[in-house]
Write an enzyme that holds these catalytic residues in place. Structure first.
Site, PDB file in Angstrom:
ATOM      1  N   ASN A  48      53.413  51.186  39.629  1.00  0.00           N
ATOM      2  CA  ASN A  48      53.759  49.756  39.633  1.00  0.00           C
ATOM      3  C   ASN A  48      54.521  49.337  40.891  1.00  0.00           C
ATOM      4  O   ASN A  48      55.124  48.268  40.920  1.00  0.00           O
ATOM      5  CB  ASN A  48      54.606  49.425  38.403  1.00  0.00           C
ATOM      6  CG  ASN A  48      53.844  49.692  37.118  1.00  0.00           C
ATOM      7  OD1 ASN A  48      52.642  49.458  37.042  1.00  0.00           O
ATOM      8  ND2 ASN A  48      54.532  50.198  36.108  1.00  0.00           N
ATOM      9  N   HIS A 134      55.916  44.155  25.377  1.00  0.00           N
ATOM     10  CA  HIS A 134      56.336  45.509  25.736  1.00  0.00           C
ATOM     11  C   HIS A 134      57.275  46.105  24.686  1.00  0.00           C
ATOM     12  O   HIS A 134      58.040  45.396  24.028  1.00  0.00           O
ATOM     13  CB  HIS A 134      57.053  45.451  27.091  1.00  0.00           C
ATOM     14  CG  HIS A 134      57.324  46.784  27.688  1.00  0.00           C
ATOM     15  ND1 HIS A 134      58.501  47.460  27.502  1.00  0.00           N
ATOM     16  CD2 HIS A 134      56.552  47.582  28.464  1.00  0.00           C
ATOM     17  CE1 HIS A 134      58.461  48.609  28.149  1.00  0.00           C
ATOM     18  NE2 HIS A 134      57.287  48.712  28.751  1.00  0.00           N
ATOM     19  N   GLU A 178      55.599  38.146  27.627  1.00  0.00           N
ATOM     20  CA  GLU A 178      55.571  38.676  28.993  1.00  0.00           C
ATOM     21  C   GLU A 178      54.914  37.634  29.897  1.00  0.00           C
ATOM     22  O   GLU A 178      53.954  36.968  29.484  1.00  0.00           O
ATOM     23  CB  GLU A 178      54.757  39.979  29.055  1.00  0.00           C
ATOM     24  CG  GLU A 178      55.430  41.112  28.323  1.00  0.00           C
ATOM     25  CD  GLU A 178      54.677  42.437  28.431  1.00  0.00           C
ATOM     26  OE1 GLU A 178      54.007  42.689  29.443  1.00  0.00           O
ATOM     27  OE2 GLU A 178      54.765  43.221  27.470  1.00  0.00           O
ATOM     28  N   SER A 182      51.611  43.742  30.688  1.00  0.00           N
ATOM     29  CA  SER A 182      51.640  44.998  31.445  1.00  0.00           C
ATOM     30  C   SER A 182      50.386  45.834  31.274  1.00  0.00           C
ATOM     31  O   SER A 182      50.013  46.581  32.165  1.00  0.00           O
ATOM     32  CB  SER A 182      52.860  45.817  31.048  1.00  0.00           C
ATOM     33  OG  SER A 182      52.851  46.084  29.664  1.00  0.00           O
ATOM     34  N   ASP A 207      59.440  37.992  30.026  1.00  0.00           N
ATOM     35  CA  ASP A 207      59.637  39.273  30.699  1.00  0.00           C
ATOM     36  C   ASP A 207      58.646  39.300  31.860  1.00  0.00           C
ATOM     37  O   ASP A 207      57.435  39.383  31.650  1.00  0.00           O
ATOM     38  CB  ASP A 207      59.366  40.408  29.695  1.00  0.00           C
ATOM     39  CG  ASP A 207      59.461  41.786  30.336  1.00  0.00           C
ATOM     40  OD1 ASP A 207      59.272  41.899  31.562  1.00  0.00           O
ATOM     41  OD2 ASP A 207      59.698  42.755  29.590  1.00  0.00           O
ATOM     42  N   HIS A 210      56.037  42.397  35.638  1.00  0.00           N
ATOM     43  CA  HIS A 210      54.860  42.586  36.493  1.00  0.00           C
ATOM     44  C   HIS A 210      54.489  41.320  37.277  1.00  0.00           C
ATOM     45  O   HIS A 210      53.437  41.272  37.900  1.00  0.00           O
ATOM     46  CB  HIS A 210      53.672  43.060  35.645  1.00  0.00           C
ATOM     47  CG  HIS A 210      53.960  44.357  34.965  1.00  0.00           C
ATOM     48  ND1 HIS A 210      53.765  45.577  35.569  1.00  0.00           N
ATOM     49  CD2 HIS A 210      54.502  44.628  33.744  1.00  0.00           C
ATOM     50  CE1 HIS A 210      54.146  46.543  34.751  1.00  0.00           C
ATOM     51  NE2 HIS A 210      54.597  45.986  33.633  1.00  0.00           N
ATOM     52  N   LYS A 240      59.620  47.613  39.790  1.00  0.00           N
ATOM     53  CA  LYS A 240      58.172  47.613  40.055  1.00  0.00           C
ATOM     54  C   LYS A 240      57.925  47.070  41.467  1.00  0.00           C
ATOM     55  O   LYS A 240      58.097  47.807  42.425  1.00  0.00           O
ATOM     56  CB  LYS A 240      57.470  46.872  38.935  1.00  0.00           C
ATOM     57  CG  LYS A 240      57.834  47.541  37.582  1.00  0.00           C
ATOM     58  CD  LYS A 240      57.032  47.115  36.432  1.00  0.00           C
ATOM     59  CE  LYS A 240      57.611  47.565  35.105  1.00  0.00           C
ATOM     60  NZ  LYS A 240      57.638  49.002  34.872  1.00  0.00           N
TER      61      LYS A 240
HETATM   62  C1  LIG Z   1      56.734  44.317  30.551  1.00  0.00           C
HETATM   63  C2  LIG Z   1      57.770  45.340  30.807  1.00  0.00           C
HETATM   64  N1  LIG Z   1      59.033  45.073  30.475  1.00  0.00           N
HETATM   65  C3  LIG Z   1      60.022  45.952  30.694  1.00  0.00           C
HETATM   66  C4  LIG Z   1      59.769  47.180  31.248  1.00  0.00           C
HETATM   67  C5  LIG Z   1      60.881  48.152  31.413  1.00  0.00           C
HETATM   68  O1  LIG Z   1      61.410  48.043  32.689  1.00  0.00           O
HETATM   69  P1  LIG Z   1      62.146  49.305  33.343  1.00  0.00           P
HETATM   70  O2  LIG Z   1      61.071  50.263  33.737  1.00  0.00           O
HETATM   71  O3  LIG Z   1      62.898  48.727  34.495  1.00  0.00           O
HETATM   72  O4  LIG Z   1      63.025  49.870  32.275  1.00  0.00           O
HETATM   73  C6  LIG Z   1      58.468  47.493  31.650  1.00  0.00           C
HETATM   74  C7  LIG Z   1      58.172  48.765  32.339  1.00  0.00           C
HETATM   75  O5  LIG Z   1      57.747  49.720  31.843  1.00  0.00           O
HETATM   76  C8  LIG Z   1      57.440  46.566  31.400  1.00  0.00           C
HETATM   77  O6  LIG Z   1      56.175  46.854  31.703  1.00  0.00           O
END
Ligand SMILES: Cc1ncc(COP(=O)(O)O)c(C=O)c1O
Length: 386
Positions: A48, A134, A178, A182, A207, A210, A240
Protein backbone atom coordinates in the site's frame (compact mmCIF):
# COMPACT_ATOMS: atom_id res chain seq x y z
CA UNK A 1 0.40 -31.69 24.78
CA UNK A 2 -1.03 -28.85 26.85
CA UNK A 3 -4.64 -27.97 26.24
CA UNK A 4 -3.73 -24.55 24.82
CA UNK A 5 -1.37 -26.15 22.28
CA UNK A 6 -4.03 -28.71 21.35
CA UNK A 7 -6.51 -25.87 20.88
CA UNK A 8 -4.11 -23.94 18.63
CA UNK A 9 -3.28 -27.03 16.55
CA UNK A 10 -6.91 -27.89 16.01
CA UNK A 11 -7.70 -24.32 14.91
CA UNK A 12 -4.76 -24.29 12.50
CA UNK A 13 -5.73 -27.66 11.01
CA UNK A 14 -9.23 -26.29 10.42
CA UNK A 15 -7.82 -23.24 8.61
CA UNK A 16 -5.50 -25.39 6.51
CA UNK A 17 -8.33 -27.66 5.40
CA UNK A 18 -10.15 -24.58 4.03
CA UNK A 19 -7.07 -23.08 2.28
CA UNK A 20 -7.20 -20.27 4.85
CA UNK A 21 -3.92 -20.87 6.67
CA UNK A 22 -1.60 -17.86 6.54
CA UNK A 23 2.13 -17.79 7.09
CA UNK A 24 4.77 -15.08 7.05
CA UNK A 25 7.09 -15.17 4.07
CA UNK A 26 10.44 -13.46 4.41
CA UNK A 27 10.46 -10.70 1.83
CA UNK A 28 13.00 -7.94 1.49
CA UNK A 29 11.85 -4.66 0.04
CA UNK A 30 14.72 -2.46 -0.93
CA UNK A 31 13.08 -0.43 -3.62
CA UNK A 32 9.61 0.99 -4.26
CA UNK A 33 8.02 -1.97 -6.01
CA UNK A 34 10.57 -4.76 -6.42
CA UNK A 35 10.94 -7.42 -3.71
CA UNK A 36 13.38 -10.22 -3.02
CA UNK A 37 11.61 -13.38 -1.91
CA UNK A 38 13.20 -16.81 -1.67
CA UNK A 39 16.08 -15.67 -3.89
CA UNK A 40 13.75 -14.35 -6.58
CA UNK A 41 13.06 -10.78 -7.60
CA UNK A 42 9.32 -10.11 -7.84
CA UNK A 43 7.36 -7.04 -8.87
CA UNK A 44 4.91 -6.48 -6.03
CA UNK A 45 1.29 -5.45 -6.42
CA UNK A 46 0.61 -6.21 -2.77
CA UNK A 47 1.91 -3.11 -1.06
CA UNK A 48 0.00 0.00 0.00
CA UNK A 49 3.03 2.26 -0.40
CA UNK A 50 1.16 3.80 -3.34
CA UNK A 51 3.56 6.69 -3.88
CA UNK A 52 6.65 4.67 -2.93
CA UNK A 53 7.40 7.33 -0.37
CA UNK A 54 8.69 4.81 2.19
CA UNK A 55 11.78 4.62 -0.01
CA UNK A 56 11.87 8.23 -1.21
CA UNK A 57 15.24 9.96 -0.57
CA UNK A 58 13.58 13.13 0.79
CA UNK A 59 11.40 11.21 3.23
CA UNK A 60 14.27 8.98 4.35
CA UNK A 61 16.49 12.03 4.88
CA UNK A 62 13.82 13.68 7.07
CA UNK A 63 13.44 10.52 9.17
CA UNK A 64 17.21 10.05 9.53
CA UNK A 65 17.67 13.67 10.59
CA UNK A 66 14.96 13.22 13.25
CA UNK A 67 16.66 10.10 14.61
CA UNK A 68 19.98 11.91 14.77
CA UNK A 69 18.41 14.83 16.60
CA UNK A 70 15.86 13.11 18.85
CA UNK A 71 16.72 9.39 19.04
CA UNK A 72 14.58 6.39 18.20
CA UNK A 73 11.74 5.80 20.67
CA UNK A 74 9.48 8.42 22.19
CA UNK A 75 9.50 7.15 25.76
CA UNK A 76 5.88 7.42 26.88
CA UNK A 77 2.41 8.62 25.97
CA UNK A 78 2.11 12.22 24.75
CA UNK A 79 0.17 13.27 27.82
CA UNK A 80 2.80 11.84 30.15
CA UNK A 81 6.18 12.56 28.63
CA UNK A 82 5.23 15.80 26.88
CA UNK A 83 4.20 16.50 23.32
CA UNK A 84 6.98 16.38 20.75
CA UNK A 85 7.03 19.57 18.64
CA UNK A 86 6.91 17.45 15.45
CA UNK A 87 3.39 16.35 16.50
CA UNK A 88 2.12 19.95 16.47
CA UNK A 89 3.58 20.44 13.02
CA UNK A 90 2.21 17.17 11.64
CA UNK A 91 -1.27 17.74 13.06
CA UNK A 92 -1.41 21.29 11.70
CA UNK A 93 -0.38 20.00 8.27
CA UNK A 94 -2.99 17.23 8.31
CA UNK A 95 -5.74 19.64 9.35
CA UNK A 96 -4.77 22.02 6.55
CA UNK A 97 -4.69 19.21 3.98
CA UNK A 98 -8.12 17.99 5.04
CA UNK A 99 -9.64 21.44 5.57
CA UNK A 100 -10.53 20.91 9.24
CA UNK A 101 -9.90 22.98 12.38
CA UNK A 102 -7.66 20.41 14.02
CA UNK A 103 -6.18 16.92 13.86
CA UNK A 104 -5.08 14.25 16.27
CA UNK A 105 -2.44 11.62 15.44
CA UNK A 106 -2.73 8.11 16.88
CA UNK A 107 -0.25 5.21 16.99
CA UNK A 108 -1.76 3.53 13.91
CA UNK A 109 -4.91 3.51 11.83
CA UNK A 110 -6.15 0.51 13.78
CA UNK A 111 -5.56 2.34 17.07
CA UNK A 112 -7.29 5.42 15.66
CA UNK A 113 -10.56 3.65 14.88
CA UNK A 114 -10.56 1.66 18.09
CA UNK A 115 -10.02 4.90 20.02
CA UNK A 116 -12.20 7.38 18.11
CA UNK A 117 -15.42 5.37 17.95
CA UNK A 118 -15.74 4.48 21.66
CA UNK A 119 -14.87 8.09 22.56
CA UNK A 120 -17.89 9.31 20.60
CA UNK A 121 -20.61 6.71 21.13
CA UNK A 122 -21.44 4.17 23.81
CA UNK A 123 -24.11 2.01 25.31
CA UNK A 124 -27.56 3.09 24.08
CA UNK A 125 -26.17 4.79 20.95
CA UNK A 126 -26.32 3.46 17.41
CA UNK A 127 -23.59 2.82 14.83
CA UNK A 128 -24.46 2.20 11.20
CA UNK A 129 -21.57 0.88 9.24
CA UNK A 130 -21.01 -0.24 5.69
CA UNK A 131 -20.82 -4.01 5.85
CA UNK A 132 -17.48 -4.03 3.99
CA UNK A 133 -15.88 -1.74 6.56
CA UNK A 134 -12.34 -2.57 7.68
CA UNK A 135 -11.82 -4.87 10.67
CA UNK A 136 -10.67 -1.94 12.85
CA UNK A 137 -13.92 -0.01 12.27
CA UNK A 138 -15.81 -3.11 13.38
CA UNK A 139 -13.47 -3.48 16.35
CA UNK A 140 -14.01 0.15 17.40
CA UNK A 141 -17.75 -0.23 16.98
CA UNK A 142 -17.86 -3.36 19.14
CA UNK A 143 -15.61 -1.84 21.79
CA UNK A 144 -17.98 1.13 22.09
CA UNK A 145 -20.87 -1.08 23.29
CA UNK A 146 -23.24 0.86 21.05
CA UNK A 147 -25.79 -1.07 18.97
CA UNK A 148 -24.08 -1.92 15.66
CA UNK A 149 -26.14 -2.22 12.47
CA UNK A 150 -24.40 -2.86 9.16
CA UNK A 151 -25.91 -1.49 5.96
CA UNK A 152 -25.39 -3.14 2.59
CA UNK A 153 -22.23 -1.99 0.87
CA UNK A 154 -22.62 1.58 -0.45
CA UNK A 155 -26.42 1.26 -0.21
CA UNK A 156 -27.56 4.69 1.01
CA UNK A 157 -31.23 3.68 0.72
CA UNK A 158 -30.61 0.79 3.12
CA UNK A 159 -28.84 3.11 5.57
CA UNK A 160 -31.79 5.50 5.32
CA UNK A 161 -34.30 2.74 5.98
CA UNK A 162 -32.35 1.74 9.12
CA UNK A 163 -32.26 5.35 10.32
CA UNK A 164 -35.99 5.78 9.73
CA UNK A 165 -36.70 2.71 11.80
CA UNK A 166 -34.17 3.12 14.62
CA UNK A 167 -32.95 6.74 14.86
CA UNK A 168 -35.49 7.91 17.42
CA UNK A 169 -34.49 5.28 19.98
CA UNK A 170 -30.85 6.37 20.23
CA UNK A 171 -29.45 9.67 21.52
CA UNK A 172 -26.36 9.59 19.29
CA UNK A 173 -25.82 7.95 15.91
CA UNK A 174 -22.55 7.43 14.06
CA UNK A 175 -22.37 6.43 10.39
CA UNK A 176 -19.01 4.88 9.49
CA UNK A 177 -17.63 3.95 6.11
CA UNK A 178 -14.41 3.82 4.11
CA UNK A 179 -13.64 6.56 1.59
CA UNK A 180 -11.90 4.04 -0.68
CA UNK A 181 -12.73 0.42 0.13
CA UNK A 182 -9.56 -1.43 0.91
CA UNK A 183 -10.43 -4.75 -0.70
CA UNK A 184 -12.73 -3.48 -3.47
CA UNK A 185 -11.16 -0.21 -4.55
CA UNK A 186 -14.52 1.52 -5.02
CA UNK A 187 -15.50 4.83 -3.43
CA UNK A 188 -18.21 5.51 -0.85
CA UNK A 189 -21.09 7.77 -1.98
CA UNK A 190 -19.98 10.47 0.44
CA UNK A 191 -22.16 13.30 -0.86
CA UNK A 192 -25.29 11.19 -0.32
CA UNK A 193 -24.13 9.78 3.01
CA UNK A 194 -23.33 13.29 4.25
CA UNK A 195 -26.81 14.48 3.25
CA UNK A 196 -28.33 11.48 5.03
CA UNK A 197 -26.29 12.15 8.16
CA UNK A 198 -27.44 15.77 8.15
CA UNK A 199 -31.09 14.78 7.70
CA UNK A 200 -31.02 12.38 10.67
CA UNK A 201 -28.55 14.28 12.87
CA UNK A 202 -26.01 11.47 12.63
CA UNK A 203 -22.21 11.89 12.62
CA UNK A 204 -20.36 10.73 9.52
CA UNK A 205 -16.95 9.09 9.98
CA UNK A 206 -14.89 8.19 6.92
CA UNK A 207 -11.81 6.01 6.98
CA UNK A 208 -9.61 7.33 4.19
CA UNK A 209 -6.71 4.93 4.65
CA UNK A 210 -6.57 4.30 0.89
CA UNK A 211 -7.67 7.73 -0.31
CA UNK A 212 -5.14 10.08 1.29
CA UNK A 213 -2.31 10.90 -1.08
CA UNK A 214 -3.95 9.13 -4.00
CA UNK A 215 -7.31 10.64 -4.96
CA UNK A 216 -8.82 14.14 -4.75
CA UNK A 217 -5.49 15.74 -5.70
CA UNK A 218 -3.87 13.83 -2.85
CA UNK A 219 -6.33 15.22 -0.29
CA UNK A 220 -8.46 12.09 -0.22
CA UNK A 221 -12.00 10.94 -0.78
CA UNK A 222 -13.76 14.10 0.48
CA UNK A 223 -12.12 16.05 -2.34
CA UNK A 224 -13.21 14.01 -5.35
CA UNK A 225 -15.59 15.63 -7.82
CA UNK A 226 -17.19 19.07 -7.74
CA UNK A 227 -19.40 18.75 -4.67
CA UNK A 228 -17.68 18.66 -1.27
CA UNK A 229 -19.43 16.36 1.21
CA UNK A 230 -19.57 17.62 4.79
CA UNK A 231 -17.60 14.92 6.64
CA UNK A 232 -17.03 16.05 10.24
CA UNK A 233 -14.88 13.02 11.16
CA UNK A 234 -12.13 12.28 8.63
CA UNK A 235 -9.96 9.43 9.81
CA UNK A 236 -7.03 7.88 7.96
CA UNK A 237 -3.57 6.43 8.21
CA UNK A 238 -0.05 7.63 7.57
CA UNK A 239 1.10 4.10 6.79
CA UNK A 240 0.01 3.76 3.18
CA UNK A 241 0.51 6.52 0.57
CA UNK A 242 2.48 8.61 3.08
CA UNK A 243 4.96 5.78 3.45
CA UNK A 244 5.30 6.35 7.20
CA UNK A 245 3.25 5.06 10.13
CA UNK A 246 0.43 6.20 12.43
CA UNK A 247 -3.25 7.09 12.17
CA UNK A 248 -5.13 10.37 12.41
CA UNK A 249 -8.47 12.05 12.89
CA UNK A 250 -9.14 15.43 11.28
CA UNK A 251 -12.15 17.16 12.83
CA UNK A 252 -13.30 20.25 14.73
CA UNK A 253 -11.30 21.60 17.68
CA UNK A 254 -13.75 20.30 20.34
CA UNK A 255 -13.80 16.79 18.83
CA UNK A 256 -10.00 16.70 18.73
CA UNK A 257 -9.78 17.94 22.33
CA UNK A 258 -12.20 15.20 23.31
CA UNK A 259 -9.95 12.59 21.64
CA UNK A 260 -6.97 13.83 23.60
CA UNK A 261 -8.94 13.32 26.80
CA UNK A 262 -11.08 10.28 26.15
CA UNK A 263 -9.72 8.13 23.32
CA UNK A 264 -8.09 5.31 25.27
CA UNK A 265 -5.73 4.31 22.46
CA UNK A 266 -4.44 7.89 22.47
CA UNK A 267 -4.16 8.34 26.23
CA UNK A 268 -2.72 4.94 27.13
CA UNK A 269 -0.33 4.26 24.25
CA UNK A 270 3.24 5.44 23.67
CA UNK A 271 3.77 8.29 21.21
CA UNK A 272 5.14 7.55 17.75
CA UNK A 273 8.89 7.71 17.16
CA UNK A 274 10.01 11.21 16.03
CA UNK A 275 11.45 9.79 12.79
CA UNK A 276 8.00 8.61 11.77
CA UNK A 277 6.50 12.04 12.43
CA UNK A 278 9.24 13.75 10.43
CA UNK A 279 8.79 11.26 7.56
CA UNK A 280 5.04 11.88 7.46
CA UNK A 281 5.53 15.67 7.38
CA UNK A 282 8.01 15.35 4.49
CA UNK A 283 5.51 13.11 2.67
CA UNK A 284 2.74 15.71 3.01
CA UNK A 285 5.16 18.34 1.66
CA UNK A 286 5.77 16.20 -1.39
CA UNK A 287 2.09 15.43 -2.01
CA UNK A 288 1.10 19.10 -1.75
CA UNK A 289 3.94 20.12 -4.03
CA UNK A 290 3.42 17.44 -6.68
CA UNK A 291 -0.25 16.62 -7.29
CA UNK A 292 0.61 15.12 -10.69
CA UNK A 293 2.84 12.58 -8.92
CA UNK A 294 0.00 11.76 -6.52
CA UNK A 295 -2.23 11.01 -9.53
CA UNK A 296 0.14 8.34 -10.90
CA UNK A 297 -1.19 5.24 -9.03
CA UNK A 298 -4.77 5.72 -10.23
CA UNK A 299 -3.48 6.31 -13.78
CA UNK A 300 -1.55 3.03 -13.59
CA UNK A 301 -4.57 1.20 -12.19
CA UNK A 302 -6.67 2.53 -15.08
CA UNK A 303 -4.13 1.34 -17.65
CA UNK A 304 -4.41 -2.12 -16.08
CA UNK A 305 -8.21 -2.26 -16.00
CA UNK A 306 -8.41 -1.08 -19.63
CA UNK A 307 -5.97 -3.75 -20.77
CA UNK A 308 -7.80 -6.50 -18.84
CA UNK A 309 -11.21 -5.26 -20.01
CA UNK A 310 -12.53 -4.39 -16.54
CA UNK A 311 -14.48 -1.23 -15.58
CA UNK A 312 -12.16 1.78 -15.18
CA UNK A 313 -10.33 1.86 -11.84
CA UNK A 314 -11.35 4.77 -9.58
CA UNK A 315 -8.59 4.29 -7.02
CA UNK A 316 -5.21 2.59 -6.85
CA UNK A 317 -6.84 -0.73 -5.86
CA UNK A 318 -8.26 -3.22 -8.35
CA UNK A 319 -9.83 -6.48 -7.17
CA UNK A 320 -10.22 -9.48 -9.43
CA UNK A 321 -12.65 -11.74 -7.61
CA UNK A 322 -11.89 -15.41 -8.19
CA UNK A 323 -14.40 -17.06 -5.83
CA UNK A 324 -13.04 -19.81 -3.62
CA UNK A 325 -9.90 -19.45 -1.53
CA UNK A 326 -8.03 -22.30 -3.25
CA UNK A 327 -8.65 -20.75 -6.68
CA UNK A 328 -7.28 -17.41 -5.45
CA UNK A 329 -4.21 -19.17 -4.05
CA UNK A 330 -3.63 -20.99 -7.35
CA UNK A 331 -3.96 -17.75 -9.34
CA UNK A 332 -1.50 -16.04 -7.02
CA UNK A 333 1.04 -18.89 -7.44
CA UNK A 334 0.65 -18.70 -11.21
CA UNK A 335 1.40 -14.95 -11.13
CA UNK A 336 4.38 -15.55 -8.86
CA UNK A 337 5.78 -17.96 -11.47
CA UNK A 338 5.50 -15.05 -13.90
CA UNK A 339 7.45 -12.74 -11.57
CA UNK A 340 4.57 -10.89 -9.89
CA UNK A 341 3.71 -10.79 -6.20
CA UNK A 342 -0.07 -10.57 -5.86
CA UNK A 343 -1.15 -11.98 -2.54
CA UNK A 344 -4.57 -13.69 -2.51
CA UNK A 345 -7.13 -12.10 -0.20
CA UNK A 346 -9.29 -14.71 1.46
CA UNK A 347 -12.04 -14.89 4.07
CA UNK A 348 -12.43 -13.60 6.73
CA UNK A 349 -10.79 -10.49 5.23
CA UNK A 350 -13.42 -10.67 2.46
CA UNK A 351 -16.83 -12.40 2.50
CA UNK A 352 -17.02 -16.15 1.79
CA UNK A 353 -17.00 -17.01 -1.91
CA UNK A 354 -15.31 -13.71 -2.87
CA UNK A 355 -11.64 -14.62 -2.47
CA UNK A 356 -9.67 -12.46 -4.84
CA UNK A 357 -6.48 -11.11 -6.21
CA UNK A 358 -6.06 -7.55 -4.99
CA UNK A 359 -3.82 -5.42 -7.19
CA UNK A 360 -2.43 -2.30 -5.53
CA UNK A 361 -0.88 0.10 -8.05
CA UNK A 362 2.00 2.39 -7.20
CA UNK A 363 3.73 5.33 -8.86
CA UNK A 364 6.88 3.32 -9.62
CA UNK A 365 5.26 0.36 -11.41
CA UNK A 366 6.79 0.15 -14.91
CA UNK A 367 4.13 0.59 -17.63
CA UNK A 368 5.33 -2.34 -19.73
CA UNK A 369 5.11 -4.70 -16.75
CA UNK A 370 1.57 -3.52 -16.04
CA UNK A 371 0.58 -4.43 -19.60
CA UNK A 372 2.29 -7.85 -19.34
CA UNK A 373 0.52 -8.51 -16.03
CA UNK A 374 -2.83 -7.39 -17.46
CA UNK A 375 -2.48 -9.72 -20.45
CA UNK A 376 -1.79 -12.67 -18.16
CA UNK A 377 -4.72 -11.77 -15.89
CA UNK A 378 -7.03 -11.36 -18.87
CA UNK A 379 -6.19 -14.67 -20.44
CA UNK A 380 -5.46 -16.87 -17.42
CA UNK A 381 -7.56 -15.51 -14.56
CA UNK A 382 -10.54 -13.58 -15.97
CA UNK A 383 -10.67 -15.83 -19.08
CA UNK A 384 -10.78 -18.94 -16.87
CA UNK A 385 -13.89 -17.71 -15.09
CA UNK A 386 -15.91 -17.25 -18.27
C1 LIG B 1 -9.43 0.88 5.58
C2 LIG B 1 -8.35 0.70 6.58
N1 LIG B 1 -8.47 1.29 7.76
C3 LIG B 1 -7.51 1.18 8.70
C4 LIG B 1 -6.39 0.42 8.49
C5 LIG B 1 -5.39 0.26 9.58
O1 LIG B 1 -4.39 1.21 9.43
P1 LIG B 1 -2.94 0.91 10.03
O2 LIG B 1 -2.30 -0.08 9.12
O3 LIG B 1 -2.27 2.25 10.04
O4 LIG B 1 -3.16 0.35 11.40
C6 LIG B 1 -6.21 -0.19 7.24
C7 LIG B 1 -4.97 -0.93 6.94
O5 LIG B 1 -4.83 -2.08 6.99
C8 LIG B 1 -7.22 -0.07 6.27
O6 LIG B 1 -7.12 -0.69 5.10
Amino acid sequence: MSSVDAFAREKLAGLESQSLLRSLVETERTDGVWMDRGGRRLLSFSCNDYLNLSQHPEIKAAAIAAIEQYGVGSGASRLVTGNHPLYAELEARLARLKGTEAACVFGSGYLANTGIIPALVGSGDLILLDDLSHACIWAGARLSRATVMPFRHNDVAHAKALLREHRARHPRVLIATEGVFSMDGDLAPLVDLAALARQFDAWLLTDDAHGLGVIGGGRGSSFVGGERPDVPLQMGTLSKALGAYGGYLCASRPVIDLMRNRARTFVYSTALPPAVLAGAIAAIDLIEREPAYAALPVGKAKAFTRQVGLPDAVSSIVPVVVGEADAALAASHMLEDEGFLVVPIRPPTVPDGTARLRFAFAAAHPDDEIIRLADIVRTRVVGNKR
